[in-house]
Design an enzyme around this catalytic site. Structure first.
Site, PDB file in Angstrom:
ATOM      1  CE1 TYR A   1      41.630  44.150 -37.439  1.00  9.15           C
ATOM      2  CE2 TYR A   1      40.538  44.510 -35.365  1.00  9.15           C
ATOM      3  CZ  TYR A   1      41.587  44.947 -36.254  1.00  9.15           C
ATOM      4  OH  TYR A   1      42.306  46.071 -35.882  1.00  9.15           O
TER       5      TYR A   1
ATOM      6  CG  ASP B   1      39.785  37.948 -30.669  1.00  8.90           C
ATOM      7  OD1 ASP B   1      39.413  38.623 -29.461  1.00  8.90           O
ATOM      8  OD2 ASP B   1      40.132  38.499 -31.637  1.00  8.90           O
TER       9      ASP B   1
ATOM     10  CE  LYS C   1      35.720  45.168 -29.070  1.00 13.54           C
ATOM     11  NZ  LYS C   1      36.217  46.685 -29.377  1.00 13.54           N
TER      12      LYS C   1
END
Length: 479
Positions: free
Chosen positions: A196, A291, A319
């Site tokens: 994702y 990613d 994050k």
């Protein structure tokens, strides 16, 4: 457990009459929304007296939320669709623990989906944020804090010589894809099934045999034109990647992947997979993009690329580098990053990018991670946790497999091994849902989906781990 969490009274206490008045003031012509049932004032002392697990207040608040927000949430996985039952509304977090508005306490293994690697509401981070807020929350102009965090990121992450801060992982992946296309002059991109990269149109593609050369939109509203240049392959399948390059010679700008999959459950790369991708991209003058929104500063201080010893051309982060505040970033080789405006012609901008609060939280989170023994501790407690759950599963007669790298982990209710999303889908999701609900009642909060990785933090204690393993064995015997 109660002594480790400092709960704060919500203090909303909305009555039926006052709520109606508020609603009518906002929209006199509408009587759709009723907040009468919301009774959210949480008293710590009152809730301490409760012995039974209840979600009454969460149920009331969530019923009202569904009238105001699609599905009652602002991110779909929070709605508990894949595990059933009642979504939980939280009141406070501290360290490794969370408290909901009904007064229930949980050992947390979601960590705000990854950012809380040093624990929730760390005292030093909160103190630094308080000082920064005295100067303002957003400048809309450069500030020195951006320089400080940028320097820390560049020193830590092997691939990053220049960095651009944004406000989310989705935004970082949008920017890095545009940059890869601008730099190479090519439009096609390879992604992997189960990886994702945010909800931008080009990444919402369903992978599968027969569609490897023509992406199919995975969400209504995504036009075929937006995904036409997105090619897909199974994770850990080197031959599939080589075939895509062979069939699309000179057209592929790069490969983007989660170096360790976290959005299909925890799936690590097989030996030589990532090094093969590095070789293939170099042979085809394409870019390798990691990613690392999840894995950055989590698998090691330098992320997955430091852990595996493979340096990509570009990297996305998020994050952890915001310490729990909204943040994202993309970076890489200087010659590529100088394509980004205003240094170059590839445009990307953001009103709140580099805001002082996110920069402050990120700086102090990374400082804590630099302390000796941080990642050794994460590896120790997380491996004990996962092995304990797997041992409990096997002892109680369940098919189960799993693993971890540092403070990132996962397990599946299948014999395994799990090397890609197709393998992950063999997991018994109905059993996971029962396990999940049982763990909630035992005071353990996991990600509400079989297909999400879990996270530990430096705030988790040996007692937390042992309580979780004991709870897992109890629930596994029951189901």
């Amino acid at each position: 457990m109660a002594s480790t969490v400092t709960a704060v009274s919500v203090g909303l206490g909305l009555s039926c009459s006052s709520t109606r008045k508020l609603t009518q003031t906002r929209n006199p012509s509408s009587s759709r929304l009723s907040f009468c049932s919301i009774k959210m004032a949480v008293s710590v002392e009152e809730e301490k007296k409760k012995k039974s697990f209840t979600l009454e207040k969460s149920e009331e608040a969530f019923s009202a939320a569904k009238e105001m927000m699609p599905g009652g949430v602002n991110s779909p996985v929070r709605a508990f669709k894949s595990v059933g039952g009642q979504p939980i509304l939280f009141d406070s977090v501290k360290g490794s623990h969370m408290r909901d508005i009904d007064g229930n306490e949980y050992i947390d293994y979601v960590g705000s989906w990854g950012p809380a690697i040093i624990g929730h509401a760390d005292d030093k981070v909160l103190a630094a944020l308080a000082e920064t807020m005295k100067k303002g929350t957003s400048f809309g102009a450069p500030c020195l804090l951006e320089n400080i965090l940028a320097e820390m990121v560049i020193k830590a992450v092997p691939s990053i010589e220049m960095v651009r801060f944004v406000n989310s992982g989705t935004e970082a992946c949008m920017g890095v894809l545009r940059l890869a296309r601008a730099y190479t002059g090519r439009e096609k991109i390879i992604k992997f099934e189960g990886c994702y990269h945010g909800h931008a149109d080009p990444f919402l593609v369903k992978a599968g045999s027969g569609v490897a050369t023509l992406g199919l939109p995975d969400s209504p509203g995504v036009p075929k034109a937006a995904t036409y240049e997105t090619l897909t392959a199974p994770y850990n399948d080197i031959a599939a990647v080589e075939n895509l390059f062979e069939n699309n010679k000179g057209d592929i700008c790069g490969i983007i992947l989660e170096p360790v999959v976290g959005n299909a459950g925890f799936i690590p790369p097989q030996p030589e997979f990532i090094s093969a991708l590095r070789r293939i991209t170099e042979e085809n003058n394409a870019l390798l993009i990691f990613d690392e929104v999840m894995t950055g500063f989590r698998l090691s201080y330098g992320g997955a690329q430091e852990y595996f010893g493979i340096t990509p051309d570009l990297t996305t982060l998020g994050k952890i580098i915001g310490g729990g505040l909204p943040v994202g970033a993309y970076g890489g080789r200087r010659e590529i990053m100088e394509m980004v405006a205003p240094a170059g012609p590839m445009y990307q901008a953001g009103t709140l990018s580099g805001n002082p609060l996110a920069m402050t939280a990120g700086i102090h989170t990374l400082k804590r991670l630099q302390e000796p023994g941080s990642y050794e501790y994460l590896e120790k407690i997380t491996s004990e946790l996962v092995q304990g759950i797997i041992d409990a599963g096997k002892k109680t007669g369940h098919a189960i497999c799993g693993g971890n790298i540092s403070g990132m982990f996962g397990f599946f209710f299948t014999e395994g091994p799990v090397h890609n999303f197709a393998d992950a889908k063999k997991s018994d999701t109905a059993k996971f849902a029962r396990f999940y609900q049982g763990m909630l009642r035992e005071g353990v909060y996991l990600a509400p989906s079989q297909f999400e990785a879990g996270f530990t933090s430096l705030a988790h204690t040996a007692e937390d781990i042992q309580k979780t393993i004991a709870a897992a064995e109890k629930v596994l015997r029951q189901i």
